[in-house]
Design an enzyme around this catalytic site. Structure first.
Site, PDB file in Angstrom:
ATOM      1  N   LYS A  83       0.825   4.696   6.919  1.00 17.25           N
ATOM      2  CA  LYS A  83       0.095   5.498   5.932  1.00 17.25           C
ATOM      3  C   LYS A  83       0.582   6.938   5.997  1.00 17.25           C
ATOM      4  O   LYS A  83       1.235   7.356   6.950  1.00 17.25           O
ATOM      5  CB  LYS A  83      -1.418   5.484   6.232  1.00 17.25           C
ATOM      6  CG  LYS A  83      -2.076   4.135   6.147  1.00 17.25           C
ATOM      7  CD  LYS A  83      -2.231   3.661   4.722  1.00 17.25           C
ATOM      8  CE  LYS A  83      -2.979   2.353   4.666  1.00 17.25           C
ATOM      9  NZ  LYS A  83      -2.187   1.247   4.183  1.00 17.25           N
ATOM     10  N   SER A 104       0.798  -1.226   0.000  1.00 17.41           N
ATOM     11  CA  SER A 104       0.000   0.000   0.000  1.00 17.41           C
ATOM     12  C   SER A 104       0.831   1.277   0.000  1.00 17.41           C
ATOM     13  O   SER A 104       0.311   2.346  -0.297  1.00 17.41           O
ATOM     14  CB  SER A 104      -0.970   0.020   1.185  1.00 17.41           C
ATOM     15  OG  SER A 104      -0.283   0.255   2.387  1.00 17.41           O
TER      16      SER A 104
END
Length: 145
Positions: free
Chosen positions: A99, A62
């Protein structure tokens, strides 16, 4: 899905490595002479701030757009105050993630750096803990096989 493995706190090593201050061309080869000018410790290079620095191994794809790949080791500092745009180690409702933190007014979003993954909006009632700011990632380049 990201699964992080905490490799533990990072202490001072006091090991100094040769440091070549001349830049290495990533384009055409340079005939410039490189020479060692000084020694540099990994602590200094990675700005290790023990005991606030720890290592985490990333898992998943990701964050590939940010240059963080599956299996990379992330150097995380808990003493750095997170800011909009930082890559962070966060836990939202108990799930640990790496993230990019995006803050716009009251809106807080944890964004992947891969279009395959949707953003994670932090909603009212969610529990968000920022465990640290990713300062570096260590990515190996050896071929295996």
């Amino acid at each position: 899905m990201n699964v992080l493995t905490n490799l533990g706190p990072l202490g001072s090593s006091l090991i100094e490595l040769p440091f070549f201050s001349s830049r290495v061309s990533a384009g055409f080869a340079s005939p410039a002479l490189d020479h060692m000018e000084q020694a540099l410790s990994l602590d200094e290079l990675l700005d290790i701030d023990a005991p606030h620095t720890y290592l985490v191994r990333s898992a998943g794809d990701s964050m590939e757009g940010a240059g963080i790949f599956d299996g990379d080791i992330l150097v995380v500092n808990r003493a750095v105050k997170e800011q909009n745009g930082n890559i962070v180690i966060a836990a939202i409702n108990g799930e640990a993630l790496v993230k990019r933190l995006c803050i716009r007014g009251d809106e807080v979003v944890l964004r992947a750096e891969n279009p395959k993954y949707p953003p994670v909006y932090v909603m009212e009632g969610d529990e968000l803990l920022i465990w640290g700011v990713v300062k570096f990632n260590i990515h190996g380049h050896l071929c295996h096989g």
